[in-house]
Scaffold this motif. Structure first.
Motif, mmCIF file in Angstrom:
data_model
loop_
_atom_site.group_PDB
_atom_site.id
_atom_site.type_symbol
_atom_site.label_atom_id
_atom_site.label_comp_id
_atom_site.label_asym_id
_atom_site.label_seq_id
_atom_site.Cartn_x
_atom_site.Cartn_y
_atom_site.Cartn_z
ATOM 1 N N THR A 21 -110.414 -8.291 -17.057
ATOM 2 C CA THR A 21 -110.068 -9.206 -15.967
ATOM 3 C C THR A 21 -110.286 -8.532 -14.619
ATOM 4 O O THR A 21 -110.806 -9.153 -13.686
ATOM 5 C CB THR A 21 -108.612 -9.687 -16.112
ATOM 6 O OG1 THR A 21 -108.473 -10.329 -17.386
ATOM 7 C CG2 THR A 21 -108.230 -10.659 -15.015
ATOM 8 N N ALA A 22 -109.922 -7.259 -14.522
ATOM 9 C CA ALA A 22 -110.162 -6.508 -13.273
ATOM 10 C C ALA A 22 -111.650 -6.491 -12.954
ATOM 11 O O ALA A 22 -112.046 -6.696 -11.790
ATOM 12 C CB ALA A 22 -109.620 -5.089 -13.399
ATOM 13 N N GLU A 23 -112.480 -6.290 -13.962
ATOM 14 C CA GLU A 23 -113.928 -6.275 -13.742
ATOM 15 C C GLU A 23 -114.430 -7.629 -13.259
ATOM 16 O O GLU A 23 -115.321 -7.705 -12.401
ATOM 17 C CB GLU A 23 -114.659 -5.868 -15.020
ATOM 18 C CG GLU A 23 -114.509 -4.413 -15.365
ATOM 19 C CD GLU A 23 -115.209 -4.043 -16.671
ATOM 20 O OE1 GLU A 23 -116.054 -4.830 -17.151
ATOM 21 O OE2 GLU A 23 -114.911 -2.962 -17.195
ATOM 22 N N GLU A 24 -113.874 -8.697 -13.799
ATOM 23 C CA GLU A 24 -114.271 -10.034 -13.361
ATOM 24 C C GLU A 24 -113.908 -10.255 -11.892
ATOM 25 O O GLU A 24 -114.696 -10.824 -11.127
ATOM 26 C CB GLU A 24 -113.622 -11.100 -14.242
ATOM 27 C CG GLU A 24 -114.183 -11.130 -15.650
ATOM 28 C CD GLU A 24 -113.448 -12.088 -16.572
ATOM 29 O OE1 GLU A 24 -112.666 -12.931 -16.091
ATOM 30 O OE2 GLU A 24 -113.658 -11.982 -17.798
ATOM 31 N N TYR A 25 -112.725 -9.802 -11.509
ATOM 32 C CA TYR A 25 -112.341 -9.908 -10.096
ATOM 33 C C TYR A 25 -113.259 -9.051 -9.229
ATOM 34 O O TYR A 25 -113.644 -9.450 -8.129
ATOM 35 C CB TYR A 25 -110.875 -9.514 -9.887
ATOM 36 C CG TYR A 25 -109.923 -10.655 -10.118
ATOM 37 C CD1 TYR A 25 -109.625 -11.554 -9.102
ATOM 38 C CD2 TYR A 25 -109.327 -10.848 -11.351
ATOM 39 C CE1 TYR A 25 -108.754 -12.613 -9.311
ATOM 40 C CE2 TYR A 25 -108.455 -11.906 -11.576
ATOM 41 C CZ TYR A 25 -108.172 -12.783 -10.548
ATOM 42 O OH TYR A 25 -107.323 -13.832 -10.762
ATOM 43 N N ALA A 27 -116.388 -8.344 -9.813
ATOM 44 C CA ALA A 27 -117.669 -9.046 -9.703
ATOM 45 C C ALA A 27 -117.571 -10.185 -8.692
ATOM 46 O O ALA A 27 -118.515 -10.429 -7.918
ATOM 47 C CB ALA A 27 -118.096 -9.579 -11.067
ATOM 48 N N ALA A 28 -116.445 -10.873 -8.679
ATOM 49 C CA ALA A 28 -116.255 -11.959 -7.708
ATOM 50 C C ALA A 28 -116.248 -11.403 -6.282
ATOM 51 O O ALA A 28 -116.842 -12.003 -5.376
ATOM 52 C CB ALA A 28 -114.959 -12.707 -7.998
ATOM 53 N N ALA A 29 -115.612 -10.266 -6.102
ATOM 54 C CA ALA A 29 -115.569 -9.659 -4.772
ATOM 55 C C ALA A 29 -116.961 -9.235 -4.329
ATOM 56 O O ALA A 29 -117.345 -9.448 -3.171
ATOM 57 C CB ALA A 29 -114.612 -8.466 -4.762
ATOM 58 N N VAL A 30 -117.729 -8.671 -5.243
ATOM 59 C CA VAL A 30 -119.098 -8.256 -4.924
ATOM 60 C C VAL A 30 -119.924 -9.470 -4.491
ATOM 61 O O VAL A 30 -120.694 -9.411 -3.529
ATOM 62 C CB VAL A 30 -119.757 -7.536 -6.115
ATOM 63 C CG1 VAL A 30 -121.259 -7.393 -5.925
ATOM 64 C CG2 VAL A 30 -119.123 -6.175 -6.327
ATOM 65 N N ALA A 31 -119.736 -10.581 -5.209
ATOM 66 C CA ALA A 31 -120.478 -11.802 -4.858
ATOM 67 C C ALA A 31 -120.137 -12.264 -3.447
ATOM 68 O O ALA A 31 -121.018 -12.733 -2.715
ATOM 69 C CB ALA A 31 -120.182 -12.901 -5.877
#
Length: 96
Positions: A21-25, A27-31
């Motif tokens: 879940t941390a990785e998904e967040y 990735a969202a921040a990078v986007a």
């Protein structure tokens, strides 16, 4: 026997879900942090950059919280394993 039982394998699974879940967040921040290209006149682009920067910071904070929780859960699983091993060893000595 006490009414408390820790399941280190379940804790490991939880830690993995938290880390994912941390990785998904992340990735969202990078986007959000990626340049959006041409967004219009200077003031519009500046406002959009400020807004996405603010959102990205908040998402990074959530990412950090999930990552820290994953680390804490892994630490707990390790501690339970060590305690169980020490107790088993101690009980083995008591029987001998």
């Amino acid at each position: 026997m006490s009414g408390f039982h820790a399941d280190p394998q379940a804790l490991d699974a939880l830690a993995l879900r938290l880390a994912d879940t941390a990785e998904e967040y992340g990735a969202a921040a990078v986007a959000l942090e990626a340049p959006a290209g041409e967004c219009g006149p200077g003031p519009v682009a500046a406002a959009l950059t400020a807004l996405t920067g603010k959102w990205s910071g908040r998402i990074r904070a959530v990412e950090s919280d999930f990552a820290a929780a994953a680390t804490d859960v892994r630490t707990a699983a390790k501690a339970y394993r060590a305690t169980d091993a020490a107790a088993a060893e101690e009980l083995g000595r008591a029987d001998g």
